[in-house]
Design a protein around this motif. Structure first.
Motif, mmCIF file in Angstrom:
data_model
loop_
_atom_site.group_PDB
_atom_site.id
_atom_site.type_symbol
_atom_site.label_atom_id
_atom_site.label_comp_id
_atom_site.label_asym_id
_atom_site.label_seq_id
_atom_site.Cartn_x
_atom_site.Cartn_y
_atom_site.Cartn_z
ATOM 1 N N LEU A 17 -6.175 -15.512 -14.981
ATOM 2 C CA LEU A 17 -4.788 -15.672 -15.402
ATOM 3 C C LEU A 17 -4.605 -16.963 -16.195
ATOM 4 N N GLY A 18 -5.220 -18.026 -15.703
ATOM 5 C CA GLY A 18 -5.128 -19.301 -16.405
ATOM 6 C C GLY A 18 -5.783 -19.256 -17.766
ATOM 7 N N ARG A 19 -6.938 -18.598 -17.845
ATOM 8 C CA ARG A 19 -7.652 -18.499 -19.112
ATOM 9 C C ARG A 19 -6.819 -17.769 -20.166
ATOM 10 N N HIS A 20 -6.075 -16.736 -19.699
ATOM 11 C CA HIS A 20 -5.277 -15.945 -20.635
ATOM 12 C C HIS A 20 -3.855 -16.481 -20.802
ATOM 13 N N GLY A 21 -3.486 -17.490 -20.040
ATOM 14 C CA GLY A 21 -2.137 -18.037 -20.139
ATOM 15 C C GLY A 21 -1.066 -17.092 -19.641
ATOM 16 N N LEU A 22 -1.389 -16.305 -18.604
ATOM 17 C CA LEU A 22 -0.468 -15.312 -18.072
ATOM 18 C C LEU A 22 0.166 -15.786 -16.773
ATOM 19 N N GLY A 23 1.477 -15.658 -16.667
ATOM 20 C CA GLY A 23 2.137 -15.806 -15.384
ATOM 21 C C GLY A 23 1.912 -14.566 -14.536
ATOM 22 N N VAL A 24 2.267 -14.618 -13.259
ATOM 23 C CA VAL A 24 2.010 -13.488 -12.381
ATOM 24 C C VAL A 24 3.069 -13.399 -11.295
ATOM 25 N N ALA A 25 3.453 -12.174 -10.977
ATOM 26 C CA ALA A 25 4.211 -11.862 -9.775
ATOM 27 C C ALA A 25 3.379 -10.876 -8.972
ATOM 28 N N VAL A 26 3.379 -11.013 -7.653
ATOM 29 C CA VAL A 26 2.588 -10.135 -6.792
ATOM 30 C C VAL A 26 3.467 -8.981 -6.323
ATOM 31 N N GLU A 27 3.018 -7.757 -6.608
ATOM 32 C CA GLU A 27 3.755 -6.562 -6.212
ATOM 33 C C GLU A 27 2.964 -5.809 -5.142
ATOM 34 N N THR A 28 3.682 -5.169 -4.228
ATOM 35 C CA THR A 28 3.032 -4.576 -3.058
ATOM 36 C C THR A 28 3.340 -3.089 -2.926
ATOM 37 N N GLY A 29 3.521 -2.418 -4.072
ATOM 38 C CA GLY A 29 3.870 -1.010 -4.049
ATOM 39 C C GLY A 29 2.698 -0.061 -4.170
ATOM 40 N N GLY A 30 1.475 -0.519 -3.875
ATOM 41 C CA GLY A 30 0.322 0.384 -3.901
ATOM 42 C C GLY A 30 0.558 1.577 -2.991
ATOM 43 N N ARG A 31 0.238 2.760 -3.471
ATOM 44 C CA ARG A 31 0.638 3.968 -2.750
ATOM 45 C C ARG A 31 -0.122 4.187 -1.438
ATOM 46 N N TYR A 32 -1.405 3.910 -1.421
ATOM 47 C CA TYR A 32 -2.220 4.271 -0.250
ATOM 48 C C TYR A 32 -3.062 3.098 0.241
ATOM 49 N N VAL A 33 -2.514 1.906 0.174
ATOM 50 C CA VAL A 33 -3.273 0.714 0.562
ATOM 51 C C VAL A 33 -3.607 0.725 2.043
ATOM 52 N N LEU A 34 -2.644 1.108 2.878
ATOM 53 C CA LEU A 34 -2.843 1.052 4.329
ATOM 54 C C LEU A 34 -3.234 2.384 4.941
ATOM 55 N N ASP A 35 -2.818 3.478 4.336
ATOM 56 C CA ASP A 35 -3.061 4.800 4.912
ATOM 57 C C ASP A 35 -3.429 5.757 3.785
ATOM 58 N N PRO A 36 -4.647 6.325 3.798
ATOM 59 C CA PRO A 36 -5.070 7.196 2.709
ATOM 60 C C PRO A 36 -4.374 8.553 2.701
ATOM 61 N N ARG A 37 -3.564 8.828 3.709
ATOM 62 C CA ARG A 37 -2.905 10.140 3.811
ATOM 63 C C ARG A 37 -1.386 10.076 3.645
ATOM 64 N N ARG A 38 -0.802 8.855 3.709
ATOM 65 C CA ARG A 38 0.652 8.735 3.634
ATOM 66 C C ARG A 38 1.035 7.769 2.518
ATOM 67 N N LYS A 39 1.722 8.270 1.511
ATOM 68 C CA LYS A 39 2.166 7.415 0.420
ATOM 69 C C LYS A 39 3.087 6.324 0.952
ATOM 70 N N HIS A 40 2.745 5.077 0.638
ATOM 71 C CA HIS A 40 3.514 3.900 1.048
ATOM 72 C C HIS A 40 3.641 3.770 2.568
ATOM 73 N N GLY A 41 2.723 4.400 3.298
ATOM 74 C CA GLY A 41 2.789 4.296 4.744
ATOM 75 C C GLY A 41 1.669 3.430 5.286
ATOM 76 N N PRO A 42 1.871 2.903 6.478
ATOM 77 C CA PRO A 42 3.130 2.814 7.209
ATOM 78 C C PRO A 42 4.048 1.775 6.573
ATOM 79 N N SER A 43 5.343 1.924 6.828
ATOM 80 C CA SER A 43 6.329 1.039 6.213
ATOM 81 C C SER A 43 6.885 0.061 7.238
ATOM 82 N N LEU A 44 7.806 -0.763 6.782
ATOM 83 C CA LEU A 44 8.458 -1.728 7.659
ATOM 84 C C LEU A 44 9.398 -1.060 8.650
ATOM 85 N N VAL A 45 9.720 0.230 8.449
ATOM 86 C CA VAL A 45 10.602 0.949 9.375
ATOM 87 C C VAL A 45 9.864 2.097 10.058
ATOM 88 N N ASP A 46 8.536 2.029 10.079
ATOM 89 C CA ASP A 46 7.717 3.062 10.693
ATOM 90 C C ASP A 46 8.056 3.218 12.174
#
Length: 285
Positions: A60-89
């Motif tokens: 990022l520094g080499r390219h002079g890019l700012g960054v924001a971290v986003e956490t909307g990956g569809r199957y990061v925690l569960d390969p069978r449930r999109k966006h699951g589990p959630s904060l209201v699981d």
């Protein structure tokens, strides 16, 4: 009027390796990137996380890019449930897993020098009353807010169509339940404003100004939650961009086209040209 910092989301560049995606965006002239933590782009659950984060920070520094971290990956925690589990699981273990992921995201964001960490509530599970869902959300999010405050990284919650927290009014309800914590801010998705808010996108921007910590942008139609390339929806963008600049918002305004990775580099090019033209039109008016 504040100059807008334009970025593009890596969830719309999933066919590219992260170093290639960053190089493409820098070459096009973007100011930054919305970095979605996922298995293909800085996997938050993979080995050597600290080392990979440091490598990403260097890129990022080499390219002079700012960054924001986003956490909307569809199957990061569960390969069978999109966006699951959630904060209201329903399961405490599931909610704890999502909380843990967001705390990790805060740590990554601090190491990257990010402008914000983005997150959302999740869909209310079937058979769960709203009071219970809100209690789960506040209990699950409280440790993340605390971690964000300790790290000096804004936590930006996104109203998401179909989720428990779906509107700007819901965001303010959450802030009230949590006691208006300073680290808790808002991710405003311009398309979502057109999709379901009562007021126009430009009016939503003006209303949201004091709490803006992250902005996502794309075209959209009323009542249809589909992220569209610019010009394919119903949004008049010059007034939106004018309102955004007038708020003094200093963070990234990130194009979000997660279903267009098959043409990611070309969509990134077209999107930047469109936004620059719309900014010029806003200034001329």
């Amino acid at each position: 009027m504040t100059r807008l910092n334009l970025g593009y989301g890596t969830n719309g560049l999933t066919d590219l390796r992260l170093p290639d995606a960053l190089a493409v965006l820098a070459d096009l002239g973007y100011d930054g990137v919305g970095l979605t933590l996922d298995h293909m782009h800085l996997d938050p659950l993979g080995p050597r996380l600290a080392a990979r984060t440091a490598e990403t920070a260097a890129l990022l520094g080499r390219h002079g890019l700012g960054v924001a971290v986003e956490t909307g990956g569809r199957y990061v925690l569960d390969p069978r449930r999109k966006h699951g589990p959630s904060l209201v699981d329903p399961e405490p273990e599931g909610r704890a897993a999502r909380t843990g992921l967001l705390v990790t995201a805060v740590r990554i964001a601090a190491d990257l020098g990010a402008t914000a960490v983005h997150c959302f509530s999740g869909i209310t599970p079937a058979g769960t009353d709203r009071a219970t869902a809100w209690r789960r959300l506040t209990d699950s999010l409280a440790p993340v807010v605390e971690a964000a405050g300790a790290a000096g990284i804004p936590l930006a919650v996104e109203p998401e169509p179909g989720h428990l927290l779906a509107t700007l009014a819901d965001f303010h309800h959450l802030r009230g339940l949590l006691g208006d914590p300073e680290p808790l801010g808002l991710t405003l998705d311009i398309g979502h404003c057109r999709c379901l808010e009562d007021r126009s996108p430009a009016e939503c921007v003006r209303d949201a100004g004091p709490w803006l910590r992250h902005v996502q942008i794309e075209d959209m139609r009323r009542g249809v939650h589909e992220h569209l390339p610019f010009g394919e929806g119903e949004i008049d963008f010059p007034p939106v961009l004018d309102a955004l600049a007038a708020t003094g918002y200093p963070g990234l305004t990130v194009v979000e086209l997660p279903r267009h990775s098959h043409a990611g580099p070309e969509q990134a090019r077209k999107s930047l040209e469109f936004l620059r033209t719309a900014i010029r039109e806003a200034a001329a008016c």
